[in-house]
Enzyme design. Structure first.
Site, short mmCIF file in Angstrom:
data_model
loop_
_atom_site.label_atom_id
_atom_site.label_comp_id
_atom_site.label_asym_id
_atom_site.label_seq_id
_atom_site.Cartn_x
_atom_site.Cartn_y
_atom_site.Cartn_z
N ARG A 56 0.84 -1.22 0.00
CA ARG A 56 0.00 0.00 0.00
C ARG A 56 0.87 1.25 0.00
O ARG A 56 0.54 2.26 -0.62
CB ARG A 56 -0.93 -0.04 1.21
CG ARG A 56 -1.99 -1.13 1.11
CD ARG A 56 -2.89 -1.16 2.32
NE ARG A 56 -3.65 0.07 2.43
CZ ARG A 56 -4.28 0.42 3.57
NH1 ARG A 56 -4.18 -0.36 4.64
NH2 ARG A 56 -4.98 1.54 3.63
N HIS A 104 -6.58 6.60 12.19
CA HIS A 104 -6.16 5.20 12.09
C HIS A 104 -4.69 5.05 11.72
O HIS A 104 -4.28 3.99 11.25
CB HIS A 104 -7.05 4.47 11.06
CG HIS A 104 -8.46 4.36 11.53
ND1 HIS A 104 -9.53 4.16 10.68
CD2 HIS A 104 -9.01 4.47 12.78
CE1 HIS A 104 -10.66 4.11 11.38
NE2 HIS A 104 -10.36 4.31 12.66
N1 APR Z 1 -16.02 9.28 -3.95
C1 APR Z 1 -16.62 9.36 -2.73
N2 APR Z 1 -16.97 8.27 -1.99
C2 APR Z 1 -16.71 7.08 -2.53
C3 APR Z 1 -16.10 6.90 -3.79
C4 APR Z 1 -15.75 8.08 -4.51
N3 APR Z 1 -15.18 8.01 -5.71
N4 APR Z 1 -16.00 5.56 -4.03
C5 APR Z 1 -16.50 4.93 -2.95
N5 APR Z 1 -16.95 5.83 -2.05
C6 APR Z 1 -17.57 5.62 -0.75
C7 APR Z 1 -18.33 4.33 -0.59
O1 APR Z 1 -19.67 4.50 -1.06
C8 APR Z 1 -18.27 4.14 0.93
O2 APR Z 1 -19.32 4.86 1.57
O3 APR Z 1 -16.52 5.56 0.19
C9 APR Z 1 -16.93 4.75 1.30
C10 APR Z 1 -15.85 3.71 1.54
O4 APR Z 1 -16.21 3.00 2.70
P1 APR Z 1 -15.13 1.99 3.30
O5 APR Z 1 -14.55 1.19 2.17
O6 APR Z 1 -15.80 1.30 4.44
O7 APR Z 1 -13.95 2.91 3.83
P2 APR Z 1 -13.91 3.70 5.20
O8 APR Z 1 -15.26 4.21 5.59
O9 APR Z 1 -12.82 4.70 5.07
O10 APR Z 1 -13.45 2.55 6.25
C11 APR Z 1 -13.24 2.97 7.58
O11 APR Z 1 -12.36 0.78 8.10
O12 APR Z 1 -11.06 -1.00 7.54
C12 APR Z 1 -11.11 0.13 8.29
O13 APR Z 1 -9.27 1.34 9.04
C13 APR Z 1 -10.04 1.09 7.91
O14 APR Z 1 -10.10 3.50 7.95
C14 APR Z 1 -10.78 2.34 7.49
C15 APR Z 1 -12.12 2.18 8.17
#
Ligand code: APR
Length: 232
Positions: A56, A104
């Site tokens: 990463r 995080h």
């Molecule tokens: N623009 C905006 N939002 C987006 C895009 C985009 N191009 N593509 C995807 N998303 C949104 C998705 O719809 C979702 O709501 O981004 C979000 C991603 O969610 P996750 O994959 O769960 O990521 P996140 O919320 O940052 O996860 C939180 O989980 O695994 C742990 O530590 C890790 O910090 C992370 C935490």
């Protein structure tokens, strides 16, 4: 100056080409959390954990901040901005955001396995398996693994409690305590959500506007709207 807190997740970096976690092509569709993102994994299979973060980190050198990161940085020309991010990438900083709180951890930092306060910047992308801190302990990624405490959360809640406006970009609001941050905005403070999907906004009690768009489109639009409202 109005105080704005921008609370971001992996979605804000998706338009830079970095995978999110819970989208169908996300990291947790490719790896098991228990194999790469828990203290037990680090003890049981250190090489796999170090390799996961090396990959990463290496990818981070090949991507750039996107229009969303830049719009968030540009907010600082008009507002008193704090970014609170769940992301471990450095794209907010590289886009020019000055005050970034990482809930995080940070990919570009390592820390002593023995003393969590002993944090060092990493040169380049590769952590070698036997790299040690000054205290002689092995180094580990400066990442908050599942099951570990989130030391920056208290600071983040203070920031949220002082905000006059909250913008939530690209987070599913699925992980705690981070997701609780939206509950610390004072009542009546407007909350904007920028996300093409449907994050879990059920616990948001504040006036909520969901801009259903990718961050790279939605954030520049929101910046324009907020700035135009300033001159009204
Ligand atoms: N623009 C905006 N939002 C987006 C895009 C985009 N191009 N593509 C995807 N998303 C949104 C998705 O719809 C979702 O709501 O981004 C979000 C991603 O969610 P996750 O994959 O769960 O990521 P996140 O919320 O940052 O996860 C939180 O989980 O695994 C742990 O530590 C890790 O910090 C992370 C935490």
């Amino acid at each position: 100056m109005k105080r704005v807190v921008v609370f971001t997740g992996a979605g804000v970096s998706a338009d830079s080409g970095l995978a999110t976690f819970r989208d169908s092509d996300g990291l947790w569709a490719q790896y098991r959390i228990e194999d790469v993102c828990t203290p037990e994994a680090l003890q049981r299979n250190r090489a796999l954990v170090v390799e996961f973060y090396n990959k990463r980190r290496k990818e981070l050198f090949s991507v750039e901040p996107n229009a969303a990161h830049r719009a968030i940085a540009e907010l600082e020309r008009y507002f008193d901005v704090d970014v609170v991010t769940q992301n471990v990438d450095n794209l907010h900083e590289r886009a020019g955001s000055k005050r970034v709180t990482h809930l995080h951890g940070e990919l570009m930092k390592l820390r002593s396995e023995r003393n969590p306060e002993l944090i060092v910047d990493i040169d380049g992308w590769e952590q070698t398996l036997d790299a040690r801190a000054e205290d002689g302990a092995l180094l580990r990624p400066h990442i908050v693994f599942f099951g570990e405490s989130v030391p920056m959360f208290d600071r983040a809640t203070q920031i949220a409690a002082e905000a006059d406006l909250m913008i939530v970009v690209g987070t599913s609001l699925a992980v705690y305590p981070a997701a609780m941050l939206v509950r610390y905005a004072r009542s009546g403070v407007p909350v904007y959500v920028v996300d093409p999907g449907n994050p879990d906004t059920a616990m948001i009690r504040n006036p909520l506007t969901h801009i259903k768009a990718r961050a790279a489109e939605g954030m520049p639009e929101l910046l324009k709207k907020l700035v135009s409202e300033l001159s009204e």
